[in-house]
Design a protein around this motif. Sequence first.
Motif, PDB file in Angstrom:
ATOM      1  N   GLU A  42      12.470  -5.402  -2.868  1.00  0.00           N
ATOM      2  CA  GLU A  42      11.870  -4.063  -2.762  1.00  0.00           C
ATOM      3  C   GLU A  42      10.392  -4.098  -3.141  1.00  0.00           C
ATOM      4  O   GLU A  42       9.570  -3.432  -2.514  1.00  0.00           O
ATOM      5  CB  GLU A  42      12.617  -3.061  -3.648  1.00  0.00           C
ATOM      6  N   ARG A  43      10.061  -4.851  -4.152  1.00  0.00           N
ATOM      7  CA  ARG A  43       8.653  -4.970  -4.556  1.00  0.00           C
ATOM      8  C   ARG A  43       7.830  -5.618  -3.449  1.00  0.00           C
ATOM      9  O   ARG A  43       6.719  -5.180  -3.152  1.00  0.00           O
ATOM     10  CB  ARG A  43       8.543  -5.778  -5.844  1.00  0.00           C
ATOM     11  N   ILE A  44       8.366  -6.659  -2.852  1.00  0.00           N
ATOM     12  CA  ILE A  44       7.664  -7.324  -1.750  1.00  0.00           C
ATOM     13  C   ILE A  44       7.533  -6.371  -0.568  1.00  0.00           C
ATOM     14  O   ILE A  44       6.477  -6.294   0.074  1.00  0.00           O
ATOM     15  CB  ILE A  44       8.376  -8.628  -1.350  1.00  0.00           C
ATOM     16  N   ARG A  45       8.563  -5.609  -0.286  1.00  0.00           N
ATOM     17  CA  ARG A  45       8.509  -4.629   0.800  1.00  0.00           C
ATOM     18  C   ARG A  45       7.400  -3.610   0.530  1.00  0.00           C
ATOM     19  O   ARG A  45       6.657  -3.230   1.432  1.00  0.00           O
ATOM     20  CB  ARG A  45       9.860  -3.931   0.950  1.00  0.00           C
ATOM     21  N   TYR A  46       7.277  -3.188  -0.712  1.00  0.00           N
ATOM     22  CA  TYR A  46       6.226  -2.236  -1.067  1.00  0.00           C
ATOM     23  C   TYR A  46       4.837  -2.865  -0.887  1.00  0.00           C
ATOM     24  O   TYR A  46       3.921  -2.219  -0.375  1.00  0.00           O
ATOM     25  CB  TYR A  46       6.389  -1.733  -2.508  1.00  0.00           C
ATOM     26  N   ILE A  47       4.690  -4.108  -1.300  1.00  0.00           N
ATOM     27  CA  ILE A  47       3.400  -4.798  -1.129  1.00  0.00           C
ATOM     28  C   ILE A  47       3.059  -4.884   0.353  1.00  0.00           C
ATOM     29  O   ILE A  47       1.921  -4.619   0.752  1.00  0.00           O
ATOM     30  CB  ILE A  47       3.426  -6.204  -1.773  1.00  0.00           C
ATOM     31  N   ARG A  48       4.024  -5.222   1.179  1.00  0.00           N
ATOM     32  CA  ARG A  48       3.790  -5.293   2.628  1.00  0.00           C
ATOM     33  C   ARG A  48       3.365  -3.930   3.160  1.00  0.00           C
ATOM     34  O   ARG A  48       2.422  -3.826   3.949  1.00  0.00           O
ATOM     35  CB  ARG A  48       5.049  -5.770   3.342  1.00  0.00           C
ATOM     36  N   TRP A  49       4.075  -2.884   2.732  1.00  0.00           N
ATOM     37  CA  TRP A  49       3.735  -1.533   3.166  1.00  0.00           C
ATOM     38  C   TRP A  49       2.315  -1.189   2.735  1.00  0.00           C
ATOM     39  O   TRP A  49       1.549  -0.613   3.497  1.00  0.00           O
ATOM     40  CB  TRP A  49       4.728  -0.515   2.577  1.00  0.00           C
ATOM     41  N   TRP A  50       1.967  -1.547   1.492  1.00  0.00           N
ATOM     42  CA  TRP A  50       0.640  -1.222   0.978  1.00  0.00           C
ATOM     43  C   TRP A  50      -0.445  -1.887   1.821  1.00  0.00           C
ATOM     44  O   TRP A  50      -1.450  -1.258   2.167  1.00  0.00           O
ATOM     45  CB  TRP A  50       0.502  -1.658  -0.489  1.00  0.00           C
ATOM     46  N   PHE A  51      -0.264  -3.161   2.177  1.00  0.00           N
ATOM     47  CA  PHE A  51      -1.256  -3.841   3.013  1.00  0.00           C
ATOM     48  C   PHE A  51      -1.356  -3.183   4.389  1.00  0.00           C
ATOM     49  O   PHE A  51      -2.455  -2.987   4.911  1.00  0.00           O
ATOM     50  CB  PHE A  51      -0.939  -5.335   3.149  1.00  0.00           C
ATOM     51  N   LEU A  52      -0.217  -2.822   4.972  1.00  0.00           N
ATOM     52  CA  LEU A  52      -0.243  -2.150   6.278  1.00  0.00           C
ATOM     53  C   LEU A  52      -0.953  -0.802   6.191  1.00  0.00           C
ATOM     54  O   LEU A  52      -1.798  -0.476   7.029  1.00  0.00           O
ATOM     55  CB  LEU A  52       1.182  -1.939   6.798  1.00  0.00           C
ATOM     56  N   HIS A  53      -0.599  -0.020   5.201  1.00  0.00           N
ATOM     57  CA  HIS A  53      -1.205   1.300   5.029  1.00  0.00           C
ATOM     58  C   HIS A  53      -2.712   1.174   4.776  1.00  0.00           C
ATOM     59  O   HIS A  53      -3.514   1.901   5.370  1.00  0.00           O
ATOM     60  CB  HIS A  53      -0.524   2.046   3.877  1.00  0.00           C
ATOM     61  N   SER A  54      -3.095   0.250   3.921  1.00  0.00           N
ATOM     62  CA  SER A  54      -4.512   0.055   3.617  1.00  0.00           C
ATOM     63  C   SER A  54      -5.289  -0.390   4.849  1.00  0.00           C
ATOM     64  O   SER A  54      -6.423   0.047   5.070  1.00  0.00           O
ATOM     65  CB  SER A  54      -4.680  -0.969   2.495  1.00  0.00           C
ATOM     66  N   ALA A  55      -4.685  -1.250   5.650  1.00  0.00           N
ATOM     67  CA  ALA A  55      -5.346  -1.689   6.881  1.00  0.00           C
ATOM     68  C   ALA A  55      -5.546  -0.507   7.819  1.00  0.00           C
ATOM     69  O   ALA A  55      -6.622  -0.339   8.402  1.00  0.00           O
ATOM     70  CB  ALA A  55      -4.527  -2.782   7.561  1.00  0.00           C
ATOM     71  N   MET A  56      -4.524   0.335   7.947  1.00  0.00           N
ATOM     72  CA  MET A  56      -4.611   1.494   8.825  1.00  0.00           C
ATOM     73  C   MET A  56      -5.714   2.452   8.361  1.00  0.00           C
ATOM     74  O   MET A  56      -6.535   2.915   9.157  1.00  0.00           O
ATOM     75  CB  MET A  56      -3.255   2.214   8.839  1.00  0.00           C
ATOM     76  N   VAL A  57      -5.755   2.727   7.073  1.00  0.00           N
ATOM     77  CA  VAL A  57      -6.775   3.622   6.521  1.00  0.00           C
ATOM     78  C   VAL A  57      -8.168   3.025   6.722  1.00  0.00           C
ATOM     79  O   VAL A  57      -9.114   3.728   7.095  1.00  0.00           O
ATOM     80  CB  VAL A  57      -6.498   3.903   5.023  1.00  0.00           C
ATOM     81  N   THR A  58      -8.293   1.725   6.513  1.00  0.00           N
ATOM     82  CA  THR A  58      -9.593   1.070   6.653  1.00  0.00           C
ATOM     83  C   THR A  58     -10.053   1.066   8.105  1.00  0.00           C
ATOM     84  O   THR A  58     -11.234   1.290   8.388  1.00  0.00           O
ATOM     85  CB  THR A  58      -9.531  -0.363   6.089  1.00  0.00           C
ATOM     86  N   PHE A  59      -9.132   0.834   9.049  1.00  0.00           N
ATOM     87  CA  PHE A  59      -9.500   0.914  10.465  1.00  0.00           C
ATOM     88  C   PHE A  59      -9.995   2.322  10.810  1.00  0.00           C
ATOM     89  O   PHE A  59     -11.004   2.483  11.501  1.00  0.00           O
ATOM     90  CB  PHE A  59      -8.315   0.551  11.372  1.00  0.00           C
ATOM     91  N   CYS A  60      -9.304   3.347  10.327  1.00  0.00           N
ATOM     92  CA  CYS A  60      -9.721   4.734  10.590  1.00  0.00           C
ATOM     93  C   CYS A  60     -11.088   5.020   9.977  1.00  0.00           C
ATOM     94  O   CYS A  60     -11.938   5.668  10.604  1.00  0.00           O
ATOM     95  CB  CYS A  60      -8.683   5.716  10.048  1.00  0.00           C
ATOM     96  N   MET A  61     -11.292   4.552   8.770  1.00  0.00           N
ATOM     97  CA  MET A  61     -12.570   4.761   8.102  1.00  0.00           C
ATOM     98  C   MET A  61     -13.694   4.074   8.879  1.00  0.00           C
ATOM     99  O   MET A  61     -14.769   4.656   9.086  1.00  0.00           O
ATOM    100  CB  MET A  61     -12.501   4.217   6.675  1.00  0.00           C
ATOM    101  N   SER A  62     -13.448   2.864   9.343  1.00  0.00           N
ATOM    102  CA  SER A  62     -14.458   2.130  10.111  1.00  0.00           C
ATOM    103  C   SER A  62     -14.795   2.864  11.403  1.00  0.00           C
ATOM    104  O   SER A  62     -15.966   2.959  11.786  1.00  0.00           O
ATOM    105  CB  SER A  62     -13.957   0.724  10.434  1.00  0.00           C
ATOM    106  N   LYS A  63     -13.775   3.383  12.051  1.00  0.00           N
ATOM    107  CA  LYS A  63     -13.991   4.122  13.298  1.00  0.00           C
ATOM    108  C   LYS A  63     -14.873   5.341  13.049  1.00  0.00           C
ATOM    109  O   LYS A  63     -15.809   5.609  13.805  1.00  0.00           O
ATOM    110  CB  LYS A  63     -12.645   4.548  13.886  1.00  0.00           C
TER     111      LYS A  63
END
Length: 154
Positions: A42-63
Motif C-alpha cells: 500500500e505504501r508503494i502504491r501511494y508513492i506511485r500515485w504521488w509520482f503520477l499525480h505530481s507529474a500531472m500537476v507539473t505538466f499542467c503548470m508547465s502548459k
Amino acid sequence: MSRSNKNPRKRRSNGPPDPFDPNQFRKVLQNLVANPSTLNVERIRYIRWWFLHSAMVTFCMSKRMLELPRKLLNPNKPELEMILGMIISSHRLYENGKQLVHDYQVLQEANIAVAEIEDFKQAYQKLLESIHYLESVYAISPDLLGINDFLRKN
C-alpha cells in the motif's frame, strides 16, 4: 525510566523536526522493497500515485507557464515581478524534483515505479523548458535592466 532518558539525543519541544538523513531514508525504502507485506505494498502504491499525480500537476503548470506570454502581452512592473517570482520558485521546484528522483532511486533499482518516476522526470524536464521559455520572453527584456543579475543570484 522516563522516555526522554532512553534517547540520548534530546528533541526540542517547539523546534523543527530532525534533519533529513538520506541514508536512513534509503534504508527505509530498501526495507519497503524487501518486505512485501500488505502495508508496504500500500505504501508503494501511494508513492506511485504521488509520482503520477505530481507529474500531472507539473505538466499542467508547465502548459500554463507556456501560455502566459500570449495572455500577458504588455506586463506592468508588478506583473513582471510576479513572473520573476514564478521563475525563481519554478527553478527551486525543478531542483527539488531532481533531488526526489535521486532519493527514490532505490525503487527504480528494484524495478518499482519505474514508469511513474520516468513520467515525473519528463514532467520536470518540461517544467525546465517552460522556465527557460519564460526567461527568454521576460527576463531578457530591455525594460528589465538588472533582472538577469537578480536571476543569477537566486
